[in-house]
Design a protein around this motif. Structure first.
Motif, PDB file in Angstrom:
ATOM      1  N   PHE A  53       8.169  -2.343   4.571  1.00 36.87           N
ATOM      2  CA  PHE A  53       7.749  -2.031   3.210  1.00 36.87           C
ATOM      3  C   PHE A  53       6.237  -1.594   2.802  1.00 36.87           C
ATOM      4  O   PHE A  53       5.950  -0.529   2.446  1.00 36.87           O
ATOM      5  CB  PHE A  53       8.371  -2.869   1.847  1.00 36.87           C
ATOM      6  N   PHE A  54       5.563  -2.550   3.159  1.00 33.18           N
ATOM      7  CA  PHE A  54       4.167  -2.552   2.938  1.00 33.18           C
ATOM      8  C   PHE A  54       3.590  -1.177   4.065  1.00 33.18           C
ATOM      9  O   PHE A  54       2.594  -0.436   3.494  1.00 33.18           O
ATOM     10  CB  PHE A  54       3.383  -3.703   3.126  1.00 33.18           C
ATOM     11  N   GLY A  55       3.969  -1.230   5.286  1.00 30.20           N
ATOM     12  CA  GLY A  55       3.631  -0.428   6.294  1.00 30.20           C
ATOM     13  C   GLY A  55       3.902   1.141   5.616  1.00 30.20           C
ATOM     14  O   GLY A  55       2.721   2.067   5.553  1.00 30.20           O
ATOM     15  N   TYR A  56       5.088   1.402   5.277  1.00 30.52           N
ATOM     16  CA  TYR A  56       5.333   2.685   4.704  1.00 30.52           C
ATOM     17  C   TYR A  56       4.640   2.714   3.315  1.00 30.52           C
ATOM     18  O   TYR A  56       4.323   4.081   3.230  1.00 30.52           O
ATOM     19  CB  TYR A  56       6.952   2.824   4.354  1.00 30.52           C
ATOM     20  N   SER A  57       4.396   1.969   2.364  1.00 29.27           N
ATOM     21  CA  SER A  57       3.875   2.241   1.117  1.00 29.27           C
ATOM     22  C   SER A  57       2.539   2.814   1.531  1.00 29.27           C
ATOM     23  O   SER A  57       2.038   3.673   0.828  1.00 29.27           O
ATOM     24  CB  SER A  57       3.893   0.995   0.623  1.00 29.27           C
ATOM     25  N   LEU A  58       1.860   2.157   2.444  1.00 26.61           N
ATOM     26  CA  LEU A  58       0.436   2.663   2.737  1.00 26.61           C
ATOM     27  C   LEU A  58       0.182   3.934   3.171  1.00 26.61           C
ATOM     28  O   LEU A  58      -0.675   4.350   3.103  1.00 26.61           O
ATOM     29  CB  LEU A  58      -0.159   1.776   3.678  1.00 26.61           C
ATOM     30  N   THR A  59       1.194   4.661   4.081  1.00 27.29           N
ATOM     31  CA  THR A  59       1.371   5.823   4.298  1.00 27.29           C
ATOM     32  C   THR A  59       1.677   6.840   3.043  1.00 27.29           C
ATOM     33  O   THR A  59       0.962   7.756   2.859  1.00 27.29           O
ATOM     34  CB  THR A  59       2.273   6.039   5.470  1.00 27.29           C
ATOM     35  N   ILE A  60       2.781   6.466   2.484  1.00 26.51           N
ATOM     36  CA  ILE A  60       3.413   7.362   1.240  1.00 26.51           C
ATOM     37  C   ILE A  60       2.403   7.507   0.190  1.00 26.51           C
ATOM     38  O   ILE A  60       1.995   8.750  -0.172  1.00 26.51           O
ATOM     39  CB  ILE A  60       4.620   6.728   0.451  1.00 26.51           C
ATOM     40  N   ARG A  61       1.515   6.395  -0.048  1.00 29.76           N
ATOM     41  CA  ARG A  61       0.518   6.528  -1.220  1.00 29.76           C
ATOM     42  C   ARG A  61      -0.468   7.645  -1.167  1.00 29.76           C
ATOM     43  O   ARG A  61      -0.543   8.527  -2.099  1.00 29.76           O
ATOM     44  CB  ARG A  61      -0.130   5.409  -1.530  1.00 29.76           C
ATOM     45  N   ALA A  73       7.280  12.927   1.208  1.00 26.10           N
ATOM     46  CA  ALA A  73       6.310  11.921   1.684  1.00 26.10           C
ATOM     47  C   ALA A  73       7.196  10.783   2.398  1.00 26.10           C
ATOM     48  O   ALA A  73       6.346  10.052   3.186  1.00 26.10           O
ATOM     49  CB  ALA A  73       5.506  11.136   0.088  1.00 26.10           C
ATOM     50  N   VAL A  74       8.519  10.270   1.778  1.00 23.93           N
ATOM     51  CA  VAL A  74       9.077   9.218   2.286  1.00 23.93           C
ATOM     52  C   VAL A  74       9.200   9.922   3.836  1.00 23.93           C
ATOM     53  O   VAL A  74       9.324   8.879   4.959  1.00 23.93           O
ATOM     54  CB  VAL A  74      10.433   8.778   1.708  1.00 23.93           C
ATOM     55  N   ARG A  75       9.728  11.078   4.157  1.00 22.32           N
ATOM     56  CA  ARG A  75       9.901  11.384   5.474  1.00 22.32           C
ATOM     57  C   ARG A  75       8.953  11.456   6.332  1.00 22.32           C
ATOM     58  O   ARG A  75       8.989  11.313   7.524  1.00 22.32           O
ATOM     59  CB  ARG A  75      10.689  13.016   5.306  1.00 22.32           C
ATOM     60  N   VAL A  76       7.609  11.677   5.794  1.00 24.00           N
ATOM     61  CA  VAL A  76       6.484  11.799   6.542  1.00 24.00           C
ATOM     62  C   VAL A  76       6.119  10.345   6.847  1.00 24.00           C
ATOM     63  O   VAL A  76       5.857  10.053   8.014  1.00 24.00           O
ATOM     64  CB  VAL A  76       5.292  12.610   5.685  1.00 24.00           C
ATOM     65  N   ALA A  77       6.238   9.448   5.928  1.00 24.31           N
ATOM     66  CA  ALA A  77       5.881   8.166   6.286  1.00 24.31           C
ATOM     67  C   ALA A  77       6.866   7.511   7.488  1.00 24.31           C
ATOM     68  O   ALA A  77       6.569   6.838   8.319  1.00 24.31           O
ATOM     69  CB  ALA A  77       6.145   6.942   5.296  1.00 24.31           C
ATOM     70  N   LEU A  78       8.030   7.862   7.414  1.00 26.12           N
ATOM     71  CA  LEU A  78       9.321   7.357   8.293  1.00 26.12           C
ATOM     72  C   LEU A  78       8.843   7.970   9.809  1.00 26.12           C
ATOM     73  O   LEU A  78       9.037   7.364  10.599  1.00 26.12           O
ATOM     74  CB  LEU A  78      10.715   7.783   7.970  1.00 26.12           C
ATOM     75  N   ALA A  79       8.451   9.289   9.739  1.00 26.36           N
ATOM     76  CA  ALA A  79       8.210   9.855  11.146  1.00 26.36           C
ATOM     77  C   ALA A  79       6.697   9.305  11.659  1.00 26.36           C
ATOM     78  O   ALA A  79       6.751   9.191  12.867  1.00 26.36           O
ATOM     79  CB  ALA A  79       8.048  11.348  10.820  1.00 26.36           C
ATOM     80  N   ALA A  80       5.776   8.906  10.843  1.00 26.81           N
ATOM     81  CA  ALA A  80       4.594   8.674  11.057  1.00 26.81           C
ATOM     82  C   ALA A  80       4.568   7.201  11.545  1.00 26.81           C
ATOM     83  O   ALA A  80       3.929   6.697  12.424  1.00 26.81           O
ATOM     84  CB  ALA A  80       3.753   8.669   9.950  1.00 26.81           C
ATOM     85  N   ASP A  81       5.419   6.213  10.889  1.00 23.43           N
ATOM     86  CA  ASP A  81       5.108   4.756  11.182  1.00 23.43           C
ATOM     87  C   ASP A  81       6.315   4.049  11.748  1.00 23.43           C
ATOM     88  O   ASP A  81       6.075   2.691  12.147  1.00 23.43           O
ATOM     89  CB  ASP A  81       4.879   4.057   9.749  1.00 23.43           C
ATOM     90  N   THR A  82       7.407   4.708  11.886  1.00 20.07           N
ATOM     91  CA  THR A  82       8.656   3.628  12.292  1.00 20.07           C
ATOM     92  C   THR A  82       8.482   3.091  13.546  1.00 20.07           C
ATOM     93  O   THR A  82       8.748   1.761  13.626  1.00 20.07           O
ATOM     94  CB  THR A  82       9.879   4.636  12.334  1.00 20.07           C
ATOM     95  N   VAL A  83       8.110   4.034  14.597  1.00 19.41           N
ATOM     96  CA  VAL A  83       7.868   3.361  15.953  1.00 19.41           C
ATOM     97  C   VAL A  83       6.818   2.305  16.065  1.00 19.41           C
ATOM     98  O   VAL A  83       6.958   1.174  16.812  1.00 19.41           O
ATOM     99  CB  VAL A  83       7.833   4.442  16.910  1.00 19.41           C
TER     100      VAL A  83
END
Length: 151
Positions: A53-61, A73-83
């Motif tokens: 939650f916090f990891g994605y939030s810091l990218t989405i903002r 923005a959510v899709r960008v965060a998922l692609a950027a941070d999931t792995v």
């Protein structure tokens, strides 16, 4: 040589970004679970959920601030941070669970806090090369940087 150095710097920066979100969630989850006397499994599960939650939030903002719609923005965060978050969470929770007594030590124990700090440090070291590999292939945080260069 300079290109490899720049790639490594970018990977370290991306991993520090990931570590920030993961650490907020991980510490909060460990503190809540430990304070409430939850089982190790429940405490780890909460920590993982909060880390994502916090990891994605810091990218989405910042992506939202650049004018990107929420869904994108959510899709960008998922692609950027999931792995990156997944690797960090697997490593730091495995280390935390592997240190005898760390999970049971309690919030006032140096063992709890030292183990948590150590687990996050190990996760950082393991995740930097993962992020370096992802970025070198246009994945991970490269998605965020690429996205910003187009807006």
């Amino acid at each position: 040589m300079r290109e490899k150095s720049e790639l490594t710097k970018l990977a370290v920066s991306a991993t520090l970004h990931c570590l920030t979100g993961c650490a907020i969630g991980e510490v909060l989850g460990m503190v809540i679970g430990t304070a409430l006397g939850w089982s190790n499994g429940a405490t780890v599960a909460l920590s993982i959920v909060l880390a994502f939650f916090f990891g994605y939030s810091l990218t989405i903002r910042p992506v939202l601030r650049s004018g990107v719609p929420f869904g994108q923005a959510v899709r960008v965060a998922l692609a950027a941070d999931t792995v990156s978050i997944a690797v960090m969470e697997i490593v730091d929770n495995a280390v935390m669970l592997g240190i005898p007594g760390a999970m049971e030590a309690g919030l006032t124990s140096w063992l709890f806090w030292a183990s948590l700090a150590f687990s996050l440090a190990v996760a950082f070291v393991v995740t930097v090369p993962v992020n370096r590999w992802l970025i070198s292939r246009g994945r991970g945080h490269a998605v965020v940087h690429e996205h910003h260069s187009h807006h």
